[in-house]
Design a protein around this motif. Structure first.
Motif, PDB file in Angstrom:
ATOM      1  N   MET A   1       1.186  38.410 -12.924  1.00 55.43           N
ATOM      2  CA  MET A   1       0.881  37.024 -12.546  1.00 55.43           C
ATOM      3  C   MET A   1      -0.498  36.943 -11.904  1.00 55.43           C
ATOM      4  N   ASN A   2      -1.186  35.874 -12.235  1.00 55.93           N
ATOM      5  CA  ASN A   2      -2.549  35.718 -11.744  1.00 55.93           C
ATOM      6  C   ASN A   2      -2.706  34.279 -11.258  1.00 55.93           C
ATOM      7  N   ALA A   3      -2.133  34.022 -10.080  1.00 55.58           N
ATOM      8  CA  ALA A   3      -2.103  32.643  -9.586  1.00 55.58           C
ATOM      9  C   ALA A   3      -3.504  32.170  -9.247  1.00 55.58           C
ATOM     10  N   ILE A   4      -3.789  30.935  -9.638  1.00 55.06           N
ATOM     11  CA  ILE A   4      -5.075  30.340  -9.308  1.00 55.06           C
ATOM     12  C   ILE A   4      -4.886  29.422  -8.106  1.00 55.06           C
ATOM     13  N   MET A   5      -5.644  29.708  -7.058  1.00 57.93           N
ATOM     14  CA  MET A   5      -5.617  28.861  -5.871  1.00 57.93           C
ATOM     15  C   MET A   5      -6.758  27.868  -5.964  1.00 57.93           C
ATOM     16  N   LYS A   6      -6.439  26.634  -5.719  1.00 58.65           N
ATOM     17  CA  LYS A   6      -7.496  25.614  -5.757  1.00 58.65           C
ATOM     18  C   LYS A   6      -7.622  24.914  -4.408  1.00 58.65           C
ATOM     19  N   ARG A   7      -8.855  24.714  -4.004  1.00 54.29           N
ATOM     20  CA  ARG A   7      -9.127  23.976  -2.777  1.00 54.29           C
ATOM     21  C   ARG A   7     -10.158  22.889  -3.103  1.00 54.29           C
ATOM     22  N   LEU A   8      -9.833  21.663  -2.707  1.00 50.98           N
ATOM     23  CA  LEU A   8     -10.736  20.540  -2.974  1.00 50.98           C
ATOM     24  C   LEU A   8     -11.265  19.969  -1.662  1.00 50.98           C
ATOM     25  N   TYR A   9     -12.577  20.032  -1.499  1.00 48.65           N
ATOM     26  CA  TYR A   9     -13.237  19.413  -0.356  1.00 48.65           C
ATOM     27  C   TYR A   9     -13.583  17.987  -0.740  1.00 48.65           C
ATOM     28  N   GLN A  10     -13.080  17.040   0.018  1.00 49.13           N
ATOM     29  CA  GLN A  10     -13.281  15.623  -0.319  1.00 49.13           C
ATOM     30  C   GLN A  10     -12.994  14.761   0.897  1.00 49.13           C
ATOM     31  N   TRP A  11     -13.247  13.461   0.743  1.00 53.37           N
ATOM     32  CA  TRP A  11     -12.820  12.529   1.769  1.00 53.37           C
ATOM     33  C   TRP A  11     -11.991  11.455   1.077  1.00 53.37           C
ATOM     34  N   PRO A  12     -10.821  11.122   1.660  1.00 57.32           N
ATOM     35  CA  PRO A  12      -9.822  10.338   0.906  1.00 57.32           C
ATOM     36  C   PRO A  12     -10.310   9.024   0.306  1.00 57.32           C
ATOM     37  N   LEU A  13     -11.233   8.327   0.953  1.00 60.03           N
ATOM     38  CA  LEU A  13     -11.667   7.042   0.385  1.00 60.03           C
ATOM     39  C   LEU A  13     -12.934   7.158  -0.458  1.00 60.03           C
ATOM     40  N   GLU A  32      -5.099  22.394  -2.662  1.00 57.02           N
ATOM     41  CA  GLU A  32      -5.129  22.124  -1.228  1.00 57.02           C
ATOM     42  C   GLU A  32      -6.273  21.151  -0.958  1.00 57.02           C
ATOM     43  N   ARG A  33      -6.014  20.125  -0.168  1.00 53.37           N
ATOM     44  CA  ARG A  33      -7.056  19.166   0.176  1.00 53.37           C
ATOM     45  C   ARG A  33      -7.655  19.493   1.527  1.00 53.37           C
ATOM     46  N   VAL A  34      -8.972  19.490   1.584  1.00 53.14           N
ATOM     47  CA  VAL A  34      -9.665  19.709   2.857  1.00 53.14           C
ATOM     48  C   VAL A  34     -10.576  18.514   3.080  1.00 53.14           C
ATOM     49  N   ASP A  35     -10.417  17.854   4.205  1.00 49.59           N
ATOM     50  CA  ASP A  35     -11.249  16.676   4.484  1.00 49.59           C
ATOM     51  C   ASP A  35     -12.688  17.084   4.764  1.00 49.59           C
ATOM     52  N   SER A  60      -9.896  29.949  -7.240  1.00 44.57           N
ATOM     53  CA  SER A  60      -9.986  31.404  -7.084  1.00 44.57           C
ATOM     54  C   SER A  60      -8.778  32.081  -7.713  1.00 44.57           C
ATOM     55  N   ASP A  61      -9.037  33.194  -8.366  1.00 48.31           N
ATOM     56  CA  ASP A  61      -7.938  34.063  -8.781  1.00 48.31           C
ATOM     57  C   ASP A  61      -8.413  35.503  -8.657  1.00 48.31           C
ATOM     58  N   ALA A  62      -7.595  36.448  -9.136  1.00 50.14           N
ATOM     59  CA  ALA A  62      -7.916  37.856  -8.946  1.00 50.14           C
ATOM     60  C   ALA A  62      -9.232  38.244  -9.621  1.00 50.14           C
ATOM     61  N   THR A  63      -9.639  37.491 -10.638  1.00 49.84           N
ATOM     62  CA  THR A  63     -10.834  37.879 -11.395  1.00 49.84           C
ATOM     63  C   THR A  63     -12.124  37.262 -10.869  1.00 49.84           C
ATOM     64  N   GLY A  64     -12.020  36.324  -9.924  1.00 46.67           N
ATOM     65  CA  GLY A  64     -13.249  35.705  -9.417  1.00 46.67           C
ATOM     66  C   GLY A  64     -12.984  34.270  -9.024  1.00 46.67           C
ATOM     67  N   ARG A  65     -14.084  33.537  -8.851  1.00 43.33           N
ATOM     68  CA  ARG A  65     -13.884  32.138  -8.502  1.00 43.33           C
ATOM     69  C   ARG A  65     -14.889  31.240  -9.214  1.00 43.33           C
ATOM     70  N   VAL A  66     -14.474  29.977  -9.379  1.00 41.85           N
ATOM     71  CA  VAL A  66     -15.329  28.965  -9.958  1.00 41.85           C
ATOM     72  C   VAL A  66     -15.562  27.909  -8.886  1.00 41.85           C
ATOM     73  N   VAL A  67     -16.831  27.641  -8.612  1.00 43.46           N
ATOM     74  CA  VAL A  67     -17.199  26.568  -7.684  1.00 43.46           C
ATOM     75  C   VAL A  67     -17.806  25.445  -8.510  1.00 43.46           C
ATOM     76  N   ALA A  68     -17.224  24.269  -8.402  1.00 48.21           N
ATOM     77  CA  ALA A  68     -17.761  23.106  -9.135  1.00 48.21           C
ATOM     78  C   ALA A  68     -17.956  21.977  -8.138  1.00 48.21           C
ATOM     79  N   CYS A  69     -19.165  21.401  -8.127  1.00 53.64           N
ATOM     80  CA  CYS A  69     -19.487  20.312  -7.203  1.00 53.64           C
ATOM     81  C   CYS A  69     -19.877  19.074  -7.986  1.00 53.64           C
ATOM     82  N   GLY A  70     -19.342  17.945  -7.561  1.00 52.11           N
ATOM     83  CA  GLY A  70     -19.678  16.685  -8.214  1.00 52.11           C
ATOM     84  C   GLY A  70     -18.737  16.411  -9.367  1.00 52.11           C
ATOM     85  N   THR A  71     -18.544  15.126  -9.679  1.00 52.31           N
ATOM     86  CA  THR A  71     -17.531  14.781 -10.681  1.00 52.31           C
ATOM     87  C   THR A  71     -17.865  15.299 -12.079  1.00 52.31           C
ATOM     88  N   ARG A  72     -19.156  15.309 -12.447  1.00 50.60           N
ATOM     89  CA  ARG A  72     -19.481  15.752 -13.802  1.00 50.60           C
ATOM     90  C   ARG A  72     -19.085  17.207 -14.000  1.00 50.60           C
TER      91      ARG A  72
END
Lengths: 228, 228
Positions: A1-13, A32-35, A60-72
């Motif tokens: 198993m290679n679970a992918i953990m996701k964390r989203l930095y955002q502000w609710p409105l 996971e949401r982070v304000d 993030s998963d065991a093989t690395g991580r992807v950082v994506a910023c901005g909606t596009r």
């Protein structure tokens, strides 16, 4: 198993963060949401990249991580990594139309977010000062123009870019829902768009947005009402 | 044989149209150019879709046609339809970074285009009036900030989003080349970016841009000089 953990930095409105939350929910991806409000960004954000801003998604998963910023970057990445359910049509012509309108929504609503929404936040969330009435007026005027355009599109097609839901619809609904929190959308002036919004609002992916309650504020009564 | 005919509606000094021309040229795709300035759009454009604007690419073959408007729809379409040479990295993390910076360039340069470039065009191309010096100043200030940011990126990576050319580089070069036509880019203040631009400028795909001569104007002497 290679679970992918996701964390989203955002502000609710923030409409951009709302779009990403909708896309993740439509695709059934937990996160996971982070304000991280624009005026007081979470310290992690600056470390994500030179000039990085929110919304920012870190997967993030065991093989690395992807950082994506901005909606596009984020939405195109999610569409590639989790193709189903598709949020862009398969047909190249319809696909181009969905991306055109997605971009149109983001560019066309920027002024509204910078004036109307920002002033509401300054007054009711940050409680810094009274809103600038000239900016409220300018934002409300821009919003009326965008609502008329969007109403014309859904009148033709049912959804913005055709007969199926796409990123264009989610982007528009993300923006309008943020303005609607403070009661700024005159739904009765745009009956076809109101019907479209009622349909989008009733999707399970939309529920977390309707449950948002920002510290010290409450949304207008119809905000979370599916039959508004 | 099923030849695809392409027609691009654009205006030569519009940075968005320049990006599309670069992408088509990098991919070796021929196209017909049709001038359509923002202040006097070609009559075909309005008929392409509700609210359609330039740049607009129409690709037709025996099976139908694809209409794509705006850089997001056009460039993503071209990347899907003509994957080689790739203008987005294959690695998901680098791909997200390229799209982040591509979006950053377009959003961050909008103010410069709306002030500095627009005033130059009003003065030298449309010959309507003297430029608004306050707008020229505001645009020049914004441009300096963007140049510094871009210089920092290429100093780290060689190209904006990593070690290979991507849509982020072409978008930045498209914008800077338009400002450079009127001599507004202070290259000597940003030596790493100057090296980067010299490299991009010498690509065969860039030649048609360097050959642009807008009616009644001539670019600054170093505009088309590969060793500026």
């Amino acid at each position: 198993m290679n679970a992918i953990m996701k964390r989203l930095y955002q502000w609710p409105l923030d409409p951009a963060g709302r779009l990403v939350r909708l896309v993740l929910a439509e695709k059934g991806e937990g996160f996971e949401r982070v304000d991280s409000p624009a005026w007081a960004p979470h310290p992690d954000v600056a470390a994500l990249g030179y000039g990085a801003v929110t919304p920012a998604l870190v997967s993030s998963d065991a093989t690395g991580r992807v950082v994506a910023c901005g909606t596009r970057a984020i939405c195109e990445h999610l569409e590639e990594a989790y193709p189903l359910p598709a949020l862009l049509p398969a047909d190249p012509n319809e696909r181009a139309e969905a991306r055109r309108l997605w971009a149109w929504v983001e560019a066309g609503c920027e002024e509204i977010t910078d004036t109307l929404l920002t002033e509401r936040v300054v007054q009711w969330v940050r409680r810094e000062r009274q809103p600038d009435s000239e900016k409220l007026r300018r934002g409300a005027h821009a919003l009326r123009g965008r609502l008329t355009f969007l109403n014309g599109l859904v009148e033709i097609n049912g959804y913005l870019a055709g007969r199926t839901l796409s990123l264009a619809d989610l982007a528009a609904a993300a923006h309008l829902s943020a303005y609607d929190y403070f009661g700024d959308v005159e739904w009765n002036a745009v009956p076809d768009l109101k019907t479209w919004y009622a349909r989008i609002k009733s999707r399970p992916a939309f529920r977390p947005l309707l449950a948002d309650r920002i510290d010290g504020t409450r949304p207008v009564p119809h905000y979370a009402d599916l039959d508004f």
